[in-house]
Design a protein around this motif. Structure first.
Motif, PDB file in Angstrom:
ATOM      1  N   ALA A 126     -69.276   2.412  12.684  1.00 21.57           N
ATOM      2  CA  ALA A 126     -70.719   2.159  12.664  1.00 21.57           C
ATOM      3  C   ALA A 126     -71.432   3.182  11.784  1.00 21.57           C
ATOM      4  CB  ALA A 126     -71.275   2.194  14.080  1.00 21.57           C
ATOM      5  N   GLU A 127     -71.013   4.448  11.869  1.00 21.39           N
ATOM      6  CA  GLU A 127     -71.620   5.490  11.039  1.00 21.39           C
ATOM      7  C   GLU A 127     -71.348   5.244   9.554  1.00 21.39           C
ATOM      8  OE1 GLU A 127     -71.413  10.351  10.362  1.00 21.39           O
ATOM      9  OE2 GLU A 127     -70.326   9.398  12.023  1.00 21.39           O
ATOM     10  N   ALA A 128     -70.086   4.902   9.234  1.00 25.87           N
ATOM     11  CA  ALA A 128     -69.741   4.642   7.839  1.00 25.87           C
ATOM     12  C   ALA A 128     -70.511   3.437   7.300  1.00 25.87           C
ATOM     13  CB  ALA A 128     -68.231   4.417   7.705  1.00 25.87           C
ATOM     14  N   THR A 129     -70.642   2.392   8.114  1.00 21.70           N
ATOM     15  CA  THR A 129     -71.381   1.202   7.688  1.00 21.70           C
ATOM     16  C   THR A 129     -72.852   1.529   7.436  1.00 21.70           C
ATOM     17  OG1 THR A 129     -69.898  -0.256   8.909  1.00 21.70           O
ATOM     18  CG2 THR A 129     -72.047  -1.144   8.335  1.00 21.70           C
ATOM     19  N   ALA A 130     -73.450   2.307   8.343  1.00 21.26           N
ATOM     20  CA  ALA A 130     -74.859   2.686   8.164  1.00 21.26           C
ATOM     21  C   ALA A 130     -75.053   3.493   6.883  1.00 21.26           C
ATOM     22  CB  ALA A 130     -75.342   3.479   9.377  1.00 21.26           C
ATOM     23  N   ASN A 131     -74.125   4.413   6.606  1.00 21.36           N
ATOM     24  CA  ASN A 131     -74.213   5.198   5.373  1.00 21.36           C
ATOM     25  C   ASN A 131     -74.081   4.312   4.143  1.00 21.36           C
ATOM     26  OD1 ASN A 131     -74.467   7.491   6.942  1.00 21.36           O
ATOM     27  ND2 ASN A 131     -72.319   8.092   6.741  1.00 21.36           N
ATOM     28  N   ALA A 132     -73.178   3.326   4.198  1.00 22.96           N
ATOM     29  CA  ALA A 132     -72.994   2.421   3.055  1.00 22.96           C
ATOM     30  C   ALA A 132     -74.225   1.557   2.824  1.00 22.96           C
ATOM     31  CB  ALA A 132     -71.764   1.548   3.287  1.00 22.96           C
ATOM     32  N   VAL A 133     -74.856   1.090   3.897  1.00 22.85           N
ATOM     33  CA  VAL A 133     -76.064   0.263   3.760  1.00 22.85           C
ATOM     34  C   VAL A 133     -77.197   1.074   3.145  1.00 22.85           C
ATOM     35  CG1 VAL A 133     -77.853  -0.962   5.048  1.00 22.85           C
ATOM     36  CG2 VAL A 133     -75.450  -1.346   5.590  1.00 22.85           C
ATOM     37  N   ARG A 134     -77.367   2.323   3.592  1.00 24.55           N
ATOM     38  CA  ARG A 134     -78.413   3.169   3.011  1.00 24.55           C
ATOM     39  C   ARG A 134     -78.169   3.404   1.530  1.00 24.55           C
ATOM     40  NH1 ARG A 134     -78.409   5.680   8.231  1.00 24.55           N
ATOM     41  NH2 ARG A 134     -76.673   7.022   7.629  1.00 24.55           N
ATOM     42  N   ALA A 135     -76.893   3.684   1.186  1.00 23.57           N
ATOM     43  CA  ALA A 135     -76.569   3.907  -0.223  1.00 23.57           C
ATOM     44  C   ALA A 135     -76.791   2.634  -1.033  1.00 23.57           C
ATOM     45  CB  ALA A 135     -75.123   4.375  -0.355  1.00 23.57           C
ATOM     46  N   GLU A 188     -54.618  16.099  11.822  1.00 27.11           N
ATOM     47  CA  GLU A 188     -55.571  16.314  10.742  1.00 27.11           C
ATOM     48  C   GLU A 188     -56.652  15.242  10.787  1.00 27.11           C
ATOM     49  OE1 GLU A 188     -53.550  16.417   7.050  1.00 27.11           O
ATOM     50  OE2 GLU A 188     -52.447  18.266   7.484  1.00 27.11           O
ATOM     51  N   PRO A 189     -57.859  15.562  10.301  1.00 27.84           N
ATOM     52  CA  PRO A 189     -58.917  14.556  10.277  1.00 27.84           C
ATOM     53  C   PRO A 189     -58.494  13.325   9.471  1.00 27.84           C
ATOM     54  CG  PRO A 189     -59.815  16.731   9.852  1.00 27.84           C
ATOM     55  CD  PRO A 189     -58.318  16.871   9.817  1.00 27.84           C
ATOM     56  N   THR A 190     -58.939  12.186   9.909  1.00 33.80           N
ATOM     57  CA  THR A 190     -58.613  10.914   9.265  1.00 33.80           C
ATOM     58  C   THR A 190     -59.873  10.322   8.638  1.00 33.80           C
ATOM     59  OG1 THR A 190     -56.847  10.488  10.849  1.00 33.80           O
ATOM     60  CG2 THR A 190     -57.691   8.594   9.633  1.00 33.80           C
ATOM     61  N   GLU A 191     -59.732   9.804   7.432  1.00 36.13           N
ATOM     62  CA  GLU A 191     -60.864   9.201   6.741  1.00 36.13           C
ATOM     63  C   GLU A 191     -61.015   7.733   7.145  1.00 36.13           C
ATOM     64  OE1 GLU A 191     -62.878  11.015   4.731  1.00 36.13           O
ATOM     65  OE2 GLU A 191     -61.646  12.720   5.336  1.00 36.13           O
ATOM     66  N   ILE A 192     -62.213   7.363   7.572  1.00 30.46           N
ATOM     67  CA  ILE A 192     -62.525   5.981   7.916  1.00 30.46           C
ATOM     68  C   ILE A 192     -63.647   5.515   7.012  1.00 30.46           C
ATOM     69  CG2 ILE A 192     -63.373   4.433   9.730  1.00 30.46           C
ATOM     70  CD1 ILE A 192     -62.099   6.228  11.757  1.00 30.46           C
ATOM     71  N   SER A 193     -63.431   4.388   6.356  1.00 26.46           N
ATOM     72  CA  SER A 193     -64.405   3.908   5.378  1.00 26.46           C
ATOM     73  C   SER A 193     -64.962   2.546   5.778  1.00 26.46           C
ATOM     74  CB  SER A 193     -63.746   3.804   3.993  1.00 26.46           C
ATOM     75  OG  SER A 193     -62.690   2.863   4.025  1.00 26.46           O
ATOM     76  N   ALA A 194     -66.094   2.218   5.176  1.00 27.70           N
ATOM     77  CA  ALA A 194     -66.707   0.905   5.353  1.00 27.70           C
ATOM     78  C   ALA A 194     -67.316   0.491   4.015  1.00 27.70           C
ATOM     79  CB  ALA A 194     -67.791   0.943   6.428  1.00 27.70           C
ATOM     80  N   THR A 195     -67.096  -0.751   3.628  1.00 32.94           N
ATOM     81  CA  THR A 195     -67.611  -1.274   2.364  1.00 32.94           C
ATOM     82  C   THR A 195     -68.657  -2.351   2.643  1.00 32.94           C
ATOM     83  OG1 THR A 195     -65.524  -0.824   1.233  1.00 32.94           O
ATOM     84  CG2 THR A 195     -66.992  -2.432   0.210  1.00 32.94           C
ATOM     85  N   VAL A 196     -69.755  -2.278   1.938  1.00 24.85           N
ATOM     86  CA  VAL A 196     -70.840  -3.230   2.086  1.00 24.85           C
ATOM     87  C   VAL A 196     -71.100  -3.875   0.732  1.00 24.85           C
ATOM     88  CG1 VAL A 196     -73.249  -3.599   2.729  1.00 24.85           C
ATOM     89  CG2 VAL A 196     -71.879  -1.914   3.960  1.00 24.85           C
TER      90      VAL A 196
END
Length: 203
Positions: A126-135, A188-196
């Motif tokens: 949800a955080e990644a999606t929100a960041n992608a929408v703003r961008a 280790e931290p894992t990268e989670i992405s979202a594409t809009v």
């Protein structure tokens, strides 16, 4: 004017659940002896595991097989019995401490695997999606200005959350040590992405 564009955003998430897969094994001249020894080992392992707080326990497949012997050992038979036990918990130290105790009891570790719990995964997506929408909105506004237009609204939007690749840690052999010994498993931290992807209407 329609403007087609897409944007990908990524957030870093720390895995919060540790899974452990262990196996108890026994060998004897007859299947009854092998299985009896295995049953005793599993009973002791489960008794130990049930004392741990915050760790979920599940037993796996149970099987007994005849093992081939060298020519000089024939005609005596050799039977092997085995059963697995799976541990899950968000308290990694509690899981590792229990794994160490079970190793000291003779169980072999097949795998240690850090992963992200479903709750944390949904929050990260949800955080990644929100960041992608703003961008995406910022890019649409910027592109409209370059064209001498203004961004009005999105005609269509397509959300595509990404899936992370989870790290896997395996233990090669059981530890022959005291009950205080335990394996190490650092996530280790894992990268989670979202594409809009979207179609922006410019006026």
């Amino acid at each position: 004017t329609l403007l087609r564009l897409n944007e990908t955003a990524t957030v870093s998430v720390q895995p919060d659940q540790l899974d452990a897969h262990l196996e108890a094994q026994s060998a004897a001249a007859t299947p009854a002896e092998a299985q009896a020894a295995l049953n005793r080992a599993m009973s002791a392992a489960l008794a130990t595991a049930k004392q741990a707080n915050g760790v979920t326990i599940a037993t796996g497949a149970y099987h007994a097989t005849r093992q081939p012997l060298a020519r000089e050992q024939l005609p005596r038979e050799q039977w092997r019995a085995a059963q697995s036990i799976d541990l899950h918990g968000q308290d990694g130290q509690a899981v590792l401490a229990l794994v160490g105790k079970l190793q000291a009891q003779g169980l072999a570790v097949g795998a240690l695997n850090w992963r992200i719990s479903p709750e944390r995964m949904r929050a990260a997506q949800a955080e990644a999606t929100a960041n992608a929408v703003r961008a995406l909105r910022e890019r649409a506004t910027e592109a409209a200005g370059l064209l001498g237009l203004s961004f009005d609204h999105f005609a269509s939007v397509d959300l595509a959350p990404g899936r992370p690749a989870m790290p896997l840690m395996r233990a090669a052999a059981p530890m022959a040590a005291s009950a205080d010994a335990q394996p190490n498993a650092v996530a280790e931290p894992t990268e989670i992405s979202a594409t809009v992807s979207a179609e922006a209407v410019l006026k």
